[in-house]
Design a protein around this motif. Structure first.
Motif, PDB file in Angstrom:
ATOM      1  N   SER A   1      45.376  59.045  28.232  1.00  0.00           N
ATOM      2  CA  SER A   1      46.459  58.778  27.397  1.00  0.00           C
ATOM      3  C   SER A   1      47.425  57.887  28.055  1.00  0.00           C
ATOM      4  O   SER A   1      47.125  57.442  29.051  1.00  0.00           O
ATOM      5  N   THR A   2      48.624  57.564  27.396  1.00  0.00           N
ATOM      6  CA  THR A   2      49.359  56.565  27.955  1.00  0.00           C
ATOM      7  C   THR A   2      50.034  57.282  29.487  1.00  0.00           C
ATOM      8  O   THR A   2      50.054  56.521  30.283  1.00  0.00           O
TER       9      THR A   2
ATOM     10  N   VAL B   1      38.894  50.509  30.427  1.00  0.00           N
ATOM     11  CA  VAL B   1      39.779  51.214  31.450  1.00  0.00           C
ATOM     12  C   VAL B   1      40.943  51.611  30.368  1.00  0.00           C
ATOM     13  O   VAL B   1      41.453  52.858  30.549  1.00  0.00           O
ATOM     14  N   GLU B   2      41.271  50.930  29.357  1.00  0.00           N
ATOM     15  CA  GLU B   2      42.396  51.311  28.565  1.00  0.00           C
ATOM     16  C   GLU B   2      42.149  52.549  27.615  1.00  0.00           C
ATOM     17  O   GLU B   2      42.828  53.138  27.112  1.00  0.00           O
TER      18      GLU B   2
ATOM     19  N   SER C   1      46.420  50.829  38.516  1.00  0.00           N
ATOM     20  CA  SER C   1      46.329  51.695  37.363  1.00  0.00           C
ATOM     21  C   SER C   1      45.803  50.911  36.278  1.00  0.00           C
ATOM     22  O   SER C   1      45.795  49.979  36.138  1.00  0.00           O
ATOM     23  N   GLY C   2      45.288  51.762  35.238  1.00  0.00           N
ATOM     24  CA  GLY C   2      44.825  51.118  33.777  1.00  0.00           C
ATOM     25  C   GLY C   2      45.946  50.371  33.264  1.00  0.00           C
ATOM     26  O   GLY C   2      45.773  49.543  32.834  1.00  0.00           O
ATOM     27  N   ALA C   3      47.387  51.022  33.322  1.00  0.00           N
ATOM     28  CA  ALA C   3      48.447  50.352  32.516  1.00  0.00           C
ATOM     29  C   ALA C   3      48.619  48.909  33.346  1.00  0.00           C
ATOM     30  O   ALA C   3      48.874  47.824  32.574  1.00  0.00           O
TER      31      ALA C   3
ATOM     32  N   SER D   1      35.156  53.034  32.620  1.00  0.00           N
ATOM     33  CA  SER D   1      35.059  51.785  33.163  1.00  0.00           C
ATOM     34  C   SER D   1      33.911  51.326  33.855  1.00  0.00           C
ATOM     35  O   SER D   1      33.520  50.165  33.979  1.00  0.00           O
TER      36      SER D   1
ATOM     37  N   GLY E   1      46.004  46.562  32.007  1.00  0.00           N
ATOM     38  CA  GLY E   1      46.074  46.072  31.008  1.00  0.00           C
ATOM     39  C   GLY E   1      47.365  45.089  30.471  1.00  0.00           C
ATOM     40  O   GLY E   1      47.180  44.316  29.225  1.00  0.00           O
TER      41      GLY E   1
ATOM     42  N   GLN F   1      47.141  56.674  31.630  1.00  0.00           N
ATOM     43  CA  GLN F   1      47.206  55.149  31.938  1.00  0.00           C
ATOM     44  C   GLN F   1      47.974  54.769  33.310  1.00  0.00           C
ATOM     45  O   GLN F   1      47.518  53.622  33.855  1.00  0.00           O
TER      46      GLN F   1
ATOM     47  N   ASN G   1      38.236  55.892  38.968  1.00  0.00           N
ATOM     48  CA  ASN G   1      37.117  56.293  38.009  1.00  0.00           C
ATOM     49  C   ASN G   1      35.788  56.203  38.395  1.00  0.00           C
ATOM     50  O   ASN G   1      34.821  56.852  38.144  1.00  0.00           O
TER      51      ASN G   1
END
Ligand SMILES: Cc1cc2nc3c(=O)[nH]c(=O)nc-3n(C[C@H](O)[C@H](O)[C@H](O)COP(=O)(O)OP(=O)(O)OC[C@H]3O[C@@H](n4cnc5c(N)ncnc54)[C@H](O)[C@@H]3O)c2cc1C
Length: 289
Positions: free
Chosen positions: A101-102, A96-97, A75-77, A123, A80, A105, A113
């Motif tokens: 939203s949160t 990616v970030e 995942s994006g989170a 991305s 990050g 993410q 993506n």
């Protein structure tokens, strides 16, 4: 309405066998932030959903050859929070970030993506600029393809029946290099790019640009690698004249549509402006490395 089947295999082989056996009427489920929206809207009605999140290979980030292999369903989170990857490829991570939203993410993946094949996917220009490759598994085995060859048009990919993306390889970052991604959206967040620009540059010991890759999103049917824009920078110190040539080359490569977010003329102009601004951020990062 026919019942939809849901499977969550825990090996890659099992996932590929399921996808290949479905005769083209199957979809991979990664984070679901595109897929579930499309299912709800009845844009797609697949007979089979193959959830790949139980497959360890698609859920891990591993160091490889001085770079990083990122599982397609990471995942994006998670990306990050990976400090080493963030340090090596800040432009990829910042792209990616920007996704959603949160909450989004926590689910949205880099593989999703890419495979959703939106021309505005954030991305993708950053991955292309980084020279990333996609590792694809299918009934005939594995193959590696440059990221720029995965999406072929809106919602369309070069993946054959039964194939899925397993991971993305971000190569070792050369010394004195830096990357950056910028997008323009009409709102401050939670919107789709009017233009996205990803750039990666490498400097020689004298501060002259020795290599560059530039990719643009949302200005054509898929993200574009723009070699002419890179050529405008190589051999220069990214002086004003080189940046002007870069901006002109980026604008010239665009073949956008008009829509409510912007006209063709606007997108063409913004592409040049963003490429120039992203180049200056990448330059600053390259000087620090
Ligand atoms: C509120 C909201 C805001 C958003 N904002 C942004 C944004 O700012 N920028 C942006 O770019 N996107 C945005 N998106 C779109 C979406 O979140 C991203 O495209 C996300 O990265 C998709 O990843 P996913 O894991 O959720 O993909 P999924 O929804 O699971 O899959 C997307 C598509 O790719 C296919 N697929 C997924 N993984 C694979 C694989 N490994 N191999 C083959 N095919 C695969 C699926 O079958 C499906 O067709 C937003 C979506 C929402 C709902």
């Amino acid at each position: 309405m026919e019942q939809m089947r849901y499977e969550a295999p825990d090996t890659l082989d099992a996932a590929v066998a399921l996808l290949a056996g479905a005769g083209g009427d199957a979809r991979v489920l990664s984070g679901g932030t595109d897929l579930l929206v499309q299912l709800r809207a009845e844009v797609i009605e697949p007979a089979l959903i193959v959830d790949i999140k139980k497959i360890p290979e698609v859920r891990t980030i591993a160091a490889e050859g001085g770079g990083f292999r990122v599982g397609a369903a990471v995942s994006g989170a998670e990306l990050g929070e990976h400090e080493a990857l963030k340090k090596a490829w800040p432009g990829v991570v910042e792209a990616v970030e920007l996704i959603g939203s949160t909450q989004i993410q926590g689910r949205a993946s880099i593989g999703g993506n890419l495979c959703n094949a939106s021309p505005a996917a954030d991305s993708v220009p950053a991955l292309i600029a980084a020279g990333a490759t996609a590792s694809i598994a299918g009934p005939n085995g594995r193959r590696e393809v440059p990221v720029e060859e995965v999406a072929t048009g809106p919602g369309k990919t070069s993946l054959a029946e039964g194939e899925m993306v397993v991971s993305l390889l971000l190569p070792a970052r050369p010394p004195r290099s830096g990357d950056a991604y910028l997008r323009f959206i009409p709102r401050t967040e939670m919107d789709i790019a009017v233009v996205g620009a990803g750039i990666s540059i490498t400097l020689d010991g004298n501060g002259t640009c020795s290599a560059a890759r530039i990719a643009l999103g949302a200005v054509a049917e898929r993200a574009l690698l723009v070699p002419e824009a890179a050529e405008a920078l190589v051999g220069t110190t990214l002086d004003e004249a080189a940046l002007d040539r870069l901006a002109r080359a980026a604008s010239a490569a665009c073949r956008p549509i008009d829509d409510k977010r912007g006209t063709k003329e606007y997108r063409i102009k913004v592409a040049g402006v963003l490429a120039r601004r992203a180049a200056l951020i990448a330059l600053e990062r390259a000087r620090q490395n």
